[in-house]
Design a protein around this motif. Sequence first.
Motif, PDB file in Angstrom:
ATOM      1  N   ASN A   9       0.880  -1.164   0.000  1.00  0.00           N
ATOM      2  CA  ASN A   9       0.000   0.000   0.000  1.00  0.00           C
ATOM      3  C   ASN A   9       0.917   1.214   0.000  1.00  0.00           C
ATOM      4  O   ASN A   9       1.489   1.558   1.034  1.00  0.00           O
ATOM      5  CB  ASN A   9      -0.895  -0.028   1.245  1.00  0.00           C
ATOM      6  CG  ASN A   9      -1.934   1.102   1.255  1.00  0.00           C
ATOM      7  OD1 ASN A   9      -1.696   2.180   0.710  1.00  0.00           O
ATOM      8  ND2 ASN A   9      -3.057   0.862   1.898  1.00  0.00           N
ATOM      9  N   GLY A  10       1.082   1.836  -1.171  1.00  0.00           N
ATOM     10  CA  GLY A  10       2.008   2.956  -1.239  1.00  0.00           C
ATOM     11  C   GLY A  10       2.053   3.578  -2.622  1.00  0.00           C
ATOM     12  O   GLY A  10       1.166   3.359  -3.455  1.00  0.00           O
ATOM     13  N   TYR A  11       3.094   4.338  -2.866  1.00  0.00           N
ATOM     14  CA  TYR A  11       3.166   5.141  -4.082  1.00  0.00           C
ATOM     15  C   TYR A  11       4.208   4.612  -5.062  1.00  0.00           C
ATOM     16  O   TYR A  11       5.406   4.864  -4.925  1.00  0.00           O
ATOM     17  CB  TYR A  11       3.445   6.600  -3.718  1.00  0.00           C
ATOM     18  CG  TYR A  11       2.244   7.262  -3.086  1.00  0.00           C
ATOM     19  CD1 TYR A  11       1.297   7.924  -3.854  1.00  0.00           C
ATOM     20  CD2 TYR A  11       2.027   7.160  -1.714  1.00  0.00           C
ATOM     21  CE1 TYR A  11       0.169   8.500  -3.275  1.00  0.00           C
ATOM     22  CE2 TYR A  11       0.906   7.728  -1.124  1.00  0.00           C
ATOM     23  CZ  TYR A  11      -0.024   8.395  -1.909  1.00  0.00           C
ATOM     24  OH  TYR A  11      -1.138   8.944  -1.338  1.00  0.00           O
ATOM     25  N   VAL A  12       3.738   3.813  -6.024  1.00  0.00           N
ATOM     26  CA  VAL A  12       4.523   3.439  -7.197  1.00  0.00           C
ATOM     27  C   VAL A  12       3.618   3.646  -8.404  1.00  0.00           C
ATOM     28  O   VAL A  12       2.386   3.609  -8.283  1.00  0.00           O
ATOM     29  CB  VAL A  12       5.003   1.966  -7.147  1.00  0.00           C
ATOM     30  CG1 VAL A  12       5.887   1.722  -5.928  1.00  0.00           C
ATOM     31  CG2 VAL A  12       3.835   0.999  -7.161  1.00  0.00           C
ATOM     32  N   ASN A  13       4.210   3.870  -9.575  1.00  0.00           N
ATOM     33  CA  ASN A  13       3.371   4.104 -10.747  1.00  0.00           C
ATOM     34  C   ASN A  13       2.778   2.796 -11.264  1.00  0.00           C
ATOM     35  O   ASN A  13       3.135   1.702 -10.815  1.00  0.00           O
ATOM     36  CB  ASN A  13       4.147   4.849 -11.839  1.00  0.00           C
ATOM     37  CG  ASN A  13       5.357   4.076 -12.337  1.00  0.00           C
ATOM     38  OD1 ASN A  13       5.287   2.860 -12.555  1.00  0.00           O
ATOM     39  ND2 ASN A  13       6.469   4.776 -12.545  1.00  0.00           N
ATOM     40  N   ALA A  14       1.871   2.915 -12.222  1.00  0.00           N
ATOM     41  CA  ALA A  14       1.140   1.753 -12.719  1.00  0.00           C
ATOM     42  C   ALA A  14       2.056   0.730 -13.384  1.00  0.00           C
ATOM     43  O   ALA A  14       1.824  -0.478 -13.293  1.00  0.00           O
ATOM     44  CB  ALA A  14       0.051   2.203 -13.697  1.00  0.00           C
ATOM     45  N   HIS A  15       3.102   1.202 -14.069  1.00  0.00           N
ATOM     46  CA  HIS A  15       4.038   0.287 -14.717  1.00  0.00           C
ATOM     47  C   HIS A  15       4.772  -0.556 -13.674  1.00  0.00           C
ATOM     48  O   HIS A  15       4.902  -1.779 -13.823  1.00  0.00           O
ATOM     49  CB  HIS A  15       5.040   1.079 -15.554  1.00  0.00           C
ATOM     50  CG  HIS A  15       6.055   0.217 -16.241  1.00  0.00           C
ATOM     51  ND1 HIS A  15       5.809  -0.429 -17.428  1.00  0.00           N
ATOM     52  CD2 HIS A  15       7.334  -0.123 -15.880  1.00  0.00           C
ATOM     53  CE1 HIS A  15       6.872  -1.135 -17.777  1.00  0.00           C
ATOM     54  NE2 HIS A  15       7.818  -0.962 -16.860  1.00  0.00           N
ATOM     55  N   GLU A  16       5.253   0.087 -12.618  1.00  0.00           N
ATOM     56  CA  GLU A  16       5.948  -0.640 -11.551  1.00  0.00           C
ATOM     57  C   GLU A  16       5.011  -1.632 -10.867  1.00  0.00           C
ATOM     58  O   GLU A  16       5.417  -2.750 -10.533  1.00  0.00           O
ATOM     59  CB  GLU A  16       6.503   0.341 -10.524  1.00  0.00           C
ATOM     60  CG  GLU A  16       7.648   1.204 -11.013  1.00  0.00           C
ATOM     61  CD  GLU A  16       8.102   2.177  -9.941  1.00  0.00           C
ATOM     62  OE1 GLU A  16       9.049   1.852  -9.208  1.00  0.00           O
ATOM     63  OE2 GLU A  16       7.484   3.261  -9.828  1.00  0.00           O
ATOM     64  N   LEU A  17       3.766  -1.215 -10.659  1.00  0.00           N
ATOM     65  CA  LEU A  17       2.813  -2.102  -9.997  1.00  0.00           C
ATOM     66  C   LEU A  17       2.545  -3.333 -10.854  1.00  0.00           C
ATOM     67  O   LEU A  17       2.351  -4.444 -10.330  1.00  0.00           O
ATOM     68  CB  LEU A  17       1.503  -1.364  -9.709  1.00  0.00           C
ATOM     69  CG  LEU A  17       0.579  -2.058  -8.700  1.00  0.00           C
ATOM     70  CD1 LEU A  17       1.173  -1.969  -7.288  1.00  0.00           C
ATOM     71  CD2 LEU A  17      -0.818  -1.442  -8.714  1.00  0.00           C
TER      72      LEU A  17
END
Length: 311
Positions: free
Chosen positions: A143-151
Motif C-alpha cells: 500500500n504505497g506510491y509506485v506508478n502503474a508500470h511498476e505495480l
Amino acid sequence: IYDAGPGVPNGFLTAAEIATLERFYQGDPHRLARLRAIYCDVTGGSPFDPEDLLAMLEQCSPGETYAISMAQREGREIAWPVQHQRGLLEVWGWPDEQDIGIVVADPSSGVRDPEKSDAQQPRNPAGLVLGSLRSRALLARFNGYVNAHELGMMARGLCNRCKRWVLVHEVNGGWGETFLRSFRDSPQGSTGNFWYERDPITGKYATDPGWNQTHSRRGELLAALQRALDEGGLRIPSRAAIENLMQVRINENERWDQGDGRGPHGEDVITLGILCAVMERGVAGVKAGSSVKLASAATRAGPNGIPAAPW
C-alpha cells in the motif's frame, strides 16, 4: 423487510427474499436499521465492527519484506519476489501447489507529495495484495506510491511465485491499461487467469479483463469485506491494514471512498474488499478460454479453461 416489529414481515416479500436480504446484511453494523426501516444517522460511523477489528489486531504479526527482482528460474529470467530489507512488499507466506493465489491490484499515478504525510496526500496510493483461495488468508500486501508500470511488474512477480493464480485489477482512474501492458510485457512463469466481469442479468462476460468500480461495485466489495470480517472469512495478519480499516468512516451518503476515505485506509478497503468479493464468487469471474498458460505447462485443464483445483 419488517414493518410491524421484529420477525413480522411486511407481506410483500417471500420467505426466500427475506432470507436473502438477512444474509446480505449480516455483519452490517446498521443491519437492524436497514431491515426495520429505522432512521439512523450513520455519518462518521465505521462500516466495520470495532470488536472484530480489535480481535484481529491482537493476532497480527510482522511479515517479511520482499522486493521484485529479475531472477533465473528454470533457465528463464522472470520477475520474482526476493527477500530484501528495503522491499516494498510485506509477505506472510505463499500459496502451495494445490492452492490458487488471488492477486488484486489497484494502480494509480504513483505521484507522492514529499512534503506531506501519507494521510495528507492529495492523490490516492496504489494497492496490491495476494490472497490464498484455500486458506482464506492475506499472504502479501503493498500500500504505497509506485506508478502503474511498476505495480504491473510487482503483480507479475507475485503471480510467477504462485503455481496458479487469478489476477483482478481495478480499471478505473485511467491507469488500468498501463498496468496491464506492464504485466503482460513481463515474462510469464506460471499458469493463471484474468478476472472478467460478468453481467448478472445476461450472464455475458466483459470484453476486457478487470474490476470496473461502479457505485454498486463499491457497495459489493464493502459488503463482502464486512461479511468476511464478521464471519472470519479472511485472516489479515497485517497490523497496518487493520489499523487502516479502523480509520474508515462513511459520510452522509454512506460513501467510504470520499473525503476521509481517500488515502491509505481507503486503499485497503478496495484491495481487501475486491479480494473478499472474488473469493465469494469463486470461478464466476473466470471467463472460459481466458487461461494464460505456459507452453510447457502439463497441468490438466479443468472447467472454464483453468487448471483443475479445489475452488
